[in-house]
Design an enzyme around this catalytic site. Structure first.
Site, PDB file in Angstrom:
ATOM      1  N   GLN A  24       0.817  -1.377  -0.040  1.00 42.44           N
ATOM      2  CA  GLN A  24       0.073   0.081  -0.115  1.00 42.44           C
ATOM      3  C   GLN A  24       0.898   1.306   0.051  1.00 42.44           C
ATOM      4  OE1 GLN A  24      -2.787  -1.329   3.161  1.00 42.44           O
ATOM      5  NE2 GLN A  24      -4.070  -0.090   2.185  1.00 42.44           N
ATOM      6  N   HIS A  68      -7.834  -9.325   5.890  1.00 44.06           N
ATOM      7  CA  HIS A  68      -7.592  -8.351   4.860  1.00 44.06           C
ATOM      8  C   HIS A  68      -6.057  -7.921   4.761  1.00 44.06           C
ATOM      9  CE1 HIS A  68      -9.348  -4.051   3.696  1.00 44.06           C
ATOM     10  NE2 HIS A  68      -8.080  -4.112   3.810  1.00 44.06           N
TER      11      HIS A  68
HETATM   12 NI    NI Z   1      -6.624  -2.437   3.135  1.00 41.71          NI
END
Ligand code: NI
Length: 181
Positions: free
Chosen positions: A52, A142
């Site tokens: 990310q 997740h």
């Molecule tokens: Ni996420």
């Protein structure tokens, strides 16, 4: 302290399989982890995966104390987990609302295993093995999905339960605001 920009859905790096970490306890690794923790906390996230912030390595951070903003979420121990492996302990599946810092402003209803065991390594190469359930198990699933290039919208079986936070709250689908993973 370095708060880094978070890649958003549509960036191809979020769809890639991240690489195993082979060198533990290096200055570069510790710096990366600190940047991830800073970025997660600055965004009030429940977790963050290295891809990310543009680093395609199998590394996730997660955890938070009880937070009045998220009354339905019990606290999750702060964890730094490298090369994780998840095993479901039984077939029990639960639906829960998820958000993601890479999909800002949205929430979706995602089925996840209730009870899991996860293993992996800490930043020094020491092995970790933990059993988790409920929201703790959801956060781990997740975050680890990010390492396989999977974003939570890909896990939503019924896209009528996916939308913008304001509209979901207004329509009553969403009653409390779960945190971003
Ligand atoms: Ni996420």
């Amino acid at each position: 302290m370095a708060v880094l920009p978070v890649l958003r859905m549509g960036d191809p790096l979020l769809l890639a399989r991240a690489s195993e970490i082979r060198d533990f306890d290096t200055p570069e690794l510790h710096q990366l982890i600190q940047d991830m923790l800073d970025t997660m906390e600055a965004n009030n996230g429940a977790g963050l995966a290295a891809p990310q912030i543009g680093i395609s390595l199998r590394l996730v951070v997660f955890g938070f104390e009880n937070n009045p903003r998220y009354p339905d979420a019990s606290s999750v121990p702060k964890t730094i987990l490298l090369n994780p492996i998840i095993t479901a302990l039984d077939d029990t599946i639960e639906n829960g609302w998820e958000g993601c810092l890479s999909v800002p402003g949205m929430r979706g209803l995602v089925p996840r295993y209730c009870n899991i065991e996860y293993s992996g390594f800490d930043p020094f190469g020491k092995s970790i093995k933990v059993t988790a359930s409920g929201f703790h198990a959801r956060v781990v699933q997740h975050e680890c999905d990010h390492l396989d290039g999977i974003l939570y919208p890909q896990r939503i079986p019924d896209l009528t339960h996916f939308g913008y936070i304001e509209e979901l709250l207004e329509s009553g689908q969403l009653t409390a605001l779960p945190c971003d993973d």
